[in-house]
Design a protein around this motif. Structure first.
Motif, PDB file in Angstrom:
ATOM      1  N   ASN A 117     -36.594  24.722   7.616  1.00  8.61           N
ATOM      2  CA  ASN A 117     -37.428  25.081   8.772  1.00  8.61           C
ATOM      3  C   ASN A 117     -38.317  23.882   9.140  1.00  8.61           C
ATOM      4  O   ASN A 117     -38.384  22.902   8.406  1.00  8.61           O
ATOM      5  CB  ASN A 117     -38.282  26.333   8.484  1.00  8.61           C
ATOM      6  N   THR A 159     -41.557  23.681   9.181  1.00 10.39           N
ATOM      7  CA  THR A 159     -42.704  23.509   8.289  1.00 10.39           C
ATOM      8  C   THR A 159     -42.289  22.701   7.063  1.00 10.39           C
ATOM      9  O   THR A 159     -42.999  21.773   6.647  1.00 10.39           O
ATOM     10  CB  THR A 159     -43.252  24.892   7.857  1.00 10.39           C
ATOM     11  N   LEU A 171     -42.048  18.980   7.769  1.00 14.21           N
ATOM     12  CA  LEU A 171     -43.332  18.278   7.614  1.00 14.21           C
ATOM     13  C   LEU A 171     -43.646  18.064   6.134  1.00 14.21           C
ATOM     14  O   LEU A 171     -44.067  16.977   5.717  1.00 14.21           O
ATOM     15  CB  LEU A 171     -44.457  19.089   8.271  1.00 14.21           C
ATOM     16  N   THR A 174     -52.802  23.179  17.897  1.00 13.18           N
ATOM     17  CA  THR A 174     -51.388  23.154  17.527  1.00 13.18           C
ATOM     18  C   THR A 174     -51.074  24.414  16.749  1.00 13.18           C
ATOM     19  O   THR A 174     -51.974  25.172  16.395  1.00 13.18           O
ATOM     20  CB  THR A 174     -51.047  21.904  16.681  1.00 13.18           C
ATOM     21  N   PHE A 175     -49.789  24.607  16.468  1.00 17.60           N
ATOM     22  CA  PHE A 175     -49.385  25.683  15.556  1.00 17.60           C
ATOM     23  C   PHE A 175     -49.856  25.311  14.157  1.00 17.60           C
ATOM     24  O   PHE A 175     -49.859  24.136  13.786  1.00 17.60           O
ATOM     25  CB  PHE A 175     -47.857  25.843  15.605  1.00 17.60           C
ATOM     26  N   ALA A 191     -48.740  25.237  11.257  1.00 19.01           N
ATOM     27  CA  ALA A 191     -47.907  24.519  10.280  1.00 19.01           C
ATOM     28  C   ALA A 191     -48.281  23.035  10.167  1.00 19.01           C
ATOM     29  O   ALA A 191     -48.160  22.448   9.086  1.00 19.01           O
ATOM     30  CB  ALA A 191     -46.432  24.650  10.654  1.00 19.01           C
ATOM     31  N   THR A 192     -48.721  22.429  11.264  1.00 18.87           N
ATOM     32  CA  THR A 192     -49.039  20.998  11.246  1.00 18.87           C
ATOM     33  C   THR A 192     -50.113  20.694  10.198  1.00 18.87           C
ATOM     34  O   THR A 192     -49.967  19.749   9.412  1.00 18.87           O
ATOM     35  CB  THR A 192     -49.523  20.526  12.648  1.00 18.87           C
ATOM     36  N   VAL A 207     -48.564  15.823  17.590  1.00 18.44           N
ATOM     37  CA  VAL A 207     -47.745  16.980  17.974  1.00 18.44           C
ATOM     38  C   VAL A 207     -47.365  16.846  19.440  1.00 18.44           C
ATOM     39  O   VAL A 207     -48.211  16.501  20.277  1.00 18.44           O
ATOM     40  CB  VAL A 207     -48.522  18.299  17.734  1.00 18.44           C
ATOM     41  N   ASP A 212     -44.632  15.461  15.003  1.00 19.57           N
ATOM     42  CA  ASP A 212     -44.239  16.868  14.847  1.00 19.57           C
ATOM     43  C   ASP A 212     -43.632  17.280  16.179  1.00 19.57           C
ATOM     44  O   ASP A 212     -44.336  17.623  17.130  1.00 19.57           O
ATOM     45  CB  ASP A 212     -45.455  17.729  14.485  1.00 19.57           C
ATOM     46  N   ALA A 253     -41.560  19.785  16.770  1.00 23.33           N
ATOM     47  CA  ALA A 253     -40.997  21.145  16.696  1.00 23.33           C
ATOM     48  C   ALA A 253     -40.783  21.735  18.089  1.00 23.33           C
ATOM     49  O   ALA A 253     -39.897  22.554  18.288  1.00 23.33           O
ATOM     50  CB  ALA A 253     -41.912  22.045  15.880  1.00 23.33           C
ATOM     51  N   GLN A 254     -41.608  21.295  19.064  1.00 18.66           N
ATOM     52  CA  GLN A 254     -41.512  21.871  20.408  1.00 18.66           C
ATOM     53  C   GLN A 254     -40.835  20.932  21.399  1.00 18.66           C
ATOM     54  O   GLN A 254     -40.667  21.297  22.555  1.00 18.66           O
ATOM     55  CB  GLN A 254     -42.927  22.219  20.914  1.00 18.66           C
ATOM     56  N   SER A 272     -37.989  21.726  14.541  1.00 21.90           N
ATOM     57  CA  SER A 272     -37.717  23.095  14.095  1.00 21.90           C
ATOM     58  C   SER A 272     -36.622  23.701  14.953  1.00 21.90           C
ATOM     59  O   SER A 272     -36.564  23.441  16.158  1.00 21.90           O
ATOM     60  CB  SER A 272     -38.989  23.937  14.234  1.00 21.90           C
ATOM     61  N   PHE A 318     -36.256  27.107  14.898  1.00 19.75           N
ATOM     62  CA  PHE A 318     -36.643  28.515  15.031  1.00 19.75           C
ATOM     63  C   PHE A 318     -36.100  29.027  16.372  1.00 19.75           C
ATOM     64  O   PHE A 318     -36.073  28.266  17.351  1.00 19.75           O
ATOM     65  CB  PHE A 318     -38.188  28.604  14.973  1.00 19.75           C
ATOM     66  N   LYS A 345     -37.610  28.011  19.793  1.00 11.82           N
ATOM     67  CA  LYS A 345     -37.791  26.593  20.155  1.00 11.82           C
ATOM     68  C   LYS A 345     -36.715  26.201  21.176  1.00 11.82           C
ATOM     69  O   LYS A 345     -35.688  26.874  21.275  1.00 11.82           O
ATOM     70  CB  LYS A 345     -37.667  25.706  18.906  1.00 11.82           C
ATOM     71  N   GLY A 390     -34.411  26.984  10.684  1.00  8.73           N
ATOM     72  CA  GLY A 390     -33.793  25.685  10.452  1.00  8.73           C
ATOM     73  C   GLY A 390     -34.764  24.601  10.864  1.00  8.73           C
ATOM     74  O   GLY A 390     -35.708  24.853  11.620  1.00  8.73           O
TER      75      GLY A 390
HETATM   76  C1  LIG Z   1     -42.815  25.954  15.282  1.00  2.18           C
HETATM   77  C2  LIG Z   1     -43.655  24.837  14.885  1.00  2.18           C
HETATM   78  C3  LIG Z   1     -43.662  24.343  13.559  1.00  2.18           C
HETATM   79  C4  LIG Z   1     -42.984  25.041  12.423  1.00  2.18           C
HETATM   80  O1  LIG Z   1     -41.632  25.276  12.557  1.00  2.18           O
HETATM   81  P1  LIG Z   1     -40.963  26.445  11.694  1.00  2.18           P
HETATM   82  O2  LIG Z   1     -39.514  26.190  11.837  1.00  2.18           O
HETATM   83  O3  LIG Z   1     -41.399  27.745  12.318  1.00  2.18           O
HETATM   84  O4  LIG Z   1     -41.427  26.312  10.295  1.00  2.18           O
HETATM   85  C5  LIG Z   1     -44.420  23.220  13.280  1.00  2.18           C
HETATM   86  N1  LIG Z   1     -45.148  22.607  14.225  1.00  2.18           N
HETATM   87  C6  LIG Z   1     -45.186  23.052  15.503  1.00  2.18           C
HETATM   88  C7  LIG Z   1     -45.999  22.307  16.504  1.00  2.18           C
HETATM   89  C8  LIG Z   1     -44.461  24.185  15.872  1.00  2.18           C
HETATM   90  O5  LIG Z   1     -44.502  24.622  17.137  1.00  2.18           O
END
Ligand SMILES: *Cc1c(COP(=O)(O)O)cnc(C)c1O
Length: 388
Positions: free
Chosen positions: A71, A73, A76, A97-98, A100-101, A149, A175, A177-178, A199, A201, A204, A212
Motif C-alpha cells: 500500500n 503507507t 513511505l 495531507t492524509f 499517512a505522510t 505531497v 508522496d 499517492a494522489q 498508492s 488504493f 486513487k 497496493g
Molecule cells: C492515500 C494516501 C496515502 C496512503 O496510501 P494507502 O495506499 O492508503 O496506504 C499516503 N499519502 C497520501 C497523500 C495519500 O493520499
C-alpha cells in the motif's frame, strides 16, 4: 423537497463522488480474463504479473526502478527504513495531507516536522520549509528528509524544494499517492524526487481492487534495498536475512488488475482533465483549483475554496440533499490532531494550512462524469451558496 425543486432540472441519477462502476463496465471482460490468468497460474503473491507491472509502471513514468508493495503507507515506510530514519531525525511534511505522510515518520520513531502550504496550490511552501529546517536544527534534531505531497493530483513545487533540500543536506521524497500520472516541466511524477511513493488504493487515480503501492527510484542499489525490505530483509537467498525488514508484498491479482487499468490510464487522465476544464468554466462564486502553467494534474480531487465566512456544513448539507456528494479533504490539519499535536511546526505557524482546512470542498471527480451531471453539480453548488 423544496430544496431540490428550486433547481431547474432533476438530479441525473446516480451521481457518485467517484464512479468505479462506470470504469468496471468498460474493462469488465479484460479484468475477468486477467484474474482468471492469475488463478490458473497458481502464483498469488509477487510472481510474473507483479514483475511485468513493475516494468510497465517504471516505463510509464520513465523511472529506472519500480518496487511495488502492499500500500502507499508502506511505500513511505520502506523509503524511511531504506534511509535509516529513526529517533532524533526530523522529517519535514505538510500538515495539510492524509495522515499517512506523517504517520509513517512517527512510526519510525522520528519527528514529523510540519510545514505550511501555498495558498493557491495547497502544496508545500518553500520558505516555510527553510524556516522549519533551521528551527529543527536549533532544537537539536537532525534534518534528514522532506516528504512533499502532490496534493489532489498536482505535483509539488519540486523545482523550488530541490535546491533547498540540497543546500540543507536533506533528501527530497515525493508522496505521490494522489498524483501518479501527473507531470511537472514535462517530466512525469516518478522522477521528480530522490524517491517517489504512490498508492493504488481503489479511489486513487490509478487504483486496483484492493490495496497496493509502489516506490520509484533511480539508484539500483536503493531499489535492491527496497526489494529486500519489503520481503523480510532477505539477502542473496530466501532464508538469508541481511537486514530487518517486514512483509509488504503486492499480490498478483492486484498486479493483473492494475495492468488492465494502466492500459486505459492515459485516456482516463485526459478525461479527468476535460472534466476539470469544464468545472472551471461552469463554477461561479468559488475559487477553482490553480494548476501551475508548467504542470498537469491527474485530479485525484477537484477541490474548490468557498468564500471566507461561508457555512461549509450548510453548503454540504444542501448538496447532499440535492443528490450531490461532496467531501472535505482535510477538515483537521495534522498538527491539530490529538495524535500529532505534540510535533513541531514552522515557527511562524501554518496560517495557509489553517485557512485551507476551513474553506476547501471537494466535488465529484472521475473520468466518467458527464457534462449533464457537471451542470447539475455546478447549479446545485451555486444554489447552495446563494442561500442566506
Ligand atoms: C492515500 C494516501 C496515502 C496512503 O496510501 P494507502 O495506499 O492508503 O496506504 C499516503 N499519502 C497520501 C497523500 C495519500 O493520499
Amino acid at each position: 423537497m423544496a430544496v431540490v425543486k428550486s433547481l431547474t432540472r432533476d438530479a441525473p441519477e446516480p451521481l457518485p463522488f467517484i464512479d468505479l462502476a462506470a470504469q468496471k463496465e468498460r474493462i469488465k471482460d479484460r479484468i475477468e480474463a486477467a484474474m482468471s490468468e492469475v488463478l490458473a497460474s497458481g502464483q498469488y503473491v509477487l510472481g510474473p504479473h507483479v514483475e511485468i507491472l513493475e516494468s510497465a509502471l517504471a516505463e510509464f513514468c520513465n523511472a529506472a526502478h519500480c518496487v511495488s508493495c502492499a500500500n502507499g503507507t508502506d511505500a513511505l515506510g520502506l523509503v524511511l527504513m531504506a534511509e535509516g530514519i529513526g529517533p532524533g531525525d526530523a522529517v519535514f511534511v505538510p500538515s495539510f495531507t492524509f495522515v499517512a505522510t506523517a504517520e509513517s515518520v512517527a512510526l519510525r520513531g522520528a519527528t514529523p516536522f510540519f510545514v505550511d502550504i501555498d495558498a493557491d496550490t495547497f502544496n508545500m511552501n518553500a520558505p516555510s520549509l527553510t524556516r522549519a529546517i533551521r528551527a529543527a536544527r536549533k532544537a537539536g534534531l537532525r534534518p534528514r528528509m522532506v516528504i512533499a505531497v502532490d496534493l489532489f493530483g498536482q505535483p509539488a513545487d519540486y523545482d523550488k524544494l530541490a535546491p533547498i533540500a540540497e543546500e540543507q543536506g536533506v533528501l527530497l521524497v515525493a508522496d505521490a499517492a494522489q498524483s501518479f500520472g501527473a507531470t511537472l516541466g514535462g517530466k512525469r511524477v516518478g522522477t521528480l524526487a530522490a524517491y517517489t511513493t504512490t498508492s493504488f488504493f481503489p479511489a486513487k487515480p490509478l487504483g486496483c481492487y484492493g490495496d497496493g503501492g509502489a516506490v520509484f527510484v533511480e539508484d539500483s542499489d536503493k531499489a535492491e534495498i527496497l526489494r529486500s525490505l519489503r520481503g523480510h530483509g532477505t539477502g542473496s537467498h530466501r532464508y538469508e536475512h541481511a537486514r530487518v525488514g517486514f512483509n509488504s508484498r503486492l499480490d498478483s491479482l492486484q498486479a493483473a488488475i492494475l495492468l488492465v487499468k494502466l492500459d486505459i490510464f492515459p485516456d482516463e487522465i485526459e478525461a479527468r482533465q476535460d472534466v476539470a476544464r469544464r468545472y472551471g468554466e461552469l463554477l461561479r462564486g468559488v475559487t477553482t483549483p490553480h494548476v501551475r502553467s508548467d504542470a498537469t494534474s491527474v485530479w485525484a480531487q477537484y477541490t474548490v475554496e468557498l468564500p471566507p465566512g461561508t457555512d461549509r456544513d450548510a453548503v454540504q448539507a444542501y448538496c447532499t440533499h440535492a443528490g450531490v456528494p461532496t467531501a472535505v479533504y482535510y477538515p483537521i490539519p495534522l498538527h491539530r490532531q490529538r495524535a500529532y499535536s505534540q510535533y513541531p511546526c514552522d515557527p511562524e505557524g501554518l496560517p495557509q494550512t489553517e485557512a485551507a482546512s476551513l474553506r476547501v470542498l471537494s466535488l465529484p471527480m472521475h473520468p466518467y462524469l458527464s457534462a449533464a451531471k457537471q451542470d447539475y453539480v455546478a447549479e446545485t453548488l451555486a444554489a447552495a451558496l446563494e442561500r442566506p
